[in-house]
Design a protein around this motif. Structure first.
Motif: not given
Length: 297
Positions: A158-165, A244-245
């Motif tokens: 189930h896709p979750l939001p991507d994490e930007p780098l 970004a997290g």
């Protein structure tokens, strides 16, 4: 000796009246009487004295009443627990995750889930993404939060939001003064990158980012997880991309900057083994979806 019959016996013992007890149990009086007679035959003793003056418990009936009540209570409690398990409100959830996943909504989701479903025991297991796939396939965990694409058959994602780098670089580095850094500025810089075996898709996309600018990154060390990469940046070992997290958590000696063209984002997904996710796993995934929606991700 079924629970329904025991409940009929309790109703008669409490009302001392067959008709009222039958109404209470939504039975006809003959049906109720038949159940009581069958129970007495099974026990081998009369439970009620019946005469024109009314109904009374025999000594056997009085002795049987307490245990009968407990049996019905236990049966009702067992039924309630079974239904709670079906709804995912009680049981055991083995949740696997990558280090990166725990820099998003996952910690809040775990806290909220434990508060709402305190009777579900949650095991938290940290692994890299390929090991999480293997653990799901082996049935060692119920739900994994990892990084697609998945290479293991029979897994549902189930896709979750991507994490930007973003780029992590030493705070004293000459490029740290810039508000944004162009990929061309990284030519010849010592670069830190996770091994391709850990994430071949993101590895290849990072390499492609450099190649679009006619460059090849000077990889001086392969490192995982990204939290360790940030530590190596602080030590002056090189530069590298982190999510970004991770960048939201301040680290002495490390500066984070956006890069142009934009680096690839790191895909995220919740995954489980076919055919279906456990009830507690579905409840947890609902919690994650709610928090993601609330965050506007």
């Amino acid at each position: 000796m079924d629970i329904r019959t025991l409940a009929c016996f309790i109703a008669v013992a409490e009302d001392l009246h067959f008709r009222r007890a039958a109404d209470r149990m939504n039975l006809t009086q003959p049906s109720l009487s038949q159940r009581i007679r069958a129970l007495e035959n099974e026990i081998g003793a009369e439970l009620f004295e019946r005469d024109r003056r009314g109904v009374a418990l025999t000594p056997a009936g009085a002795a049987f009443l307490g245990p009968a009540r407990k049996a019905v209570e236990h049966a009702n409690a067992a039924r309630t627990q079974a239904l709670r398990a079906v709804r995912g409100e009680v049981g055991h959830l083995r949740l696997g995750f990558t280090v990166i996943a725990f820099y998003g909504v996952l910690p809040e989701a775990v806290r909220a889930f434990r508060a709402r479903y305190p009777d579900v025991e949650v095991d938290l297991i940290e692994m890299n993404s390929p090991l999480l796939e293997a653990a799901l396939a082996a049935g060692d965990i119920d739900l994994g939060v990892l990084h697609p694409p998945l290479s293991t058959p029979d897994l549902i994602a189930h896709p979750l939001p991507d994490e930007p780098l973003v780029l992590a670089l030493p705070s004293a580095h000459r490029l740290a003064e810039q508000a944004a850094i162009h990929v061309a500025d990284l030519d010849g810089e010592p670069f830190l990158l996770a091994p391709r075996a850990i994430g071949p898709s993101i590895y290849d996309r990072v390499i492609a980012l450099f190649q679009t600018e006619g460059l090849s990154p000077r990889i001086v060390q392969e490192v995982t997880p990204m939290t360790t990469l940030a530590g190596l940046v602080a030590a002056g070992a090189g530069l590298g991309f982190v999510t970004a997290g991770i960048a939201r958590v301040a680290r002495p000696g490390v500066t984070y900057r956006p890069v142009t063209p934009a680096p690839p984002s790191l895909p995220m997904a919740a995954a489980w083994r076919e055919p279906a996710l456990s009830a507690s796993g579905r409840r947890f995934l609902e919690m994650v979806r709610t928090l993601v929606a609330a965050s506007g991700s």
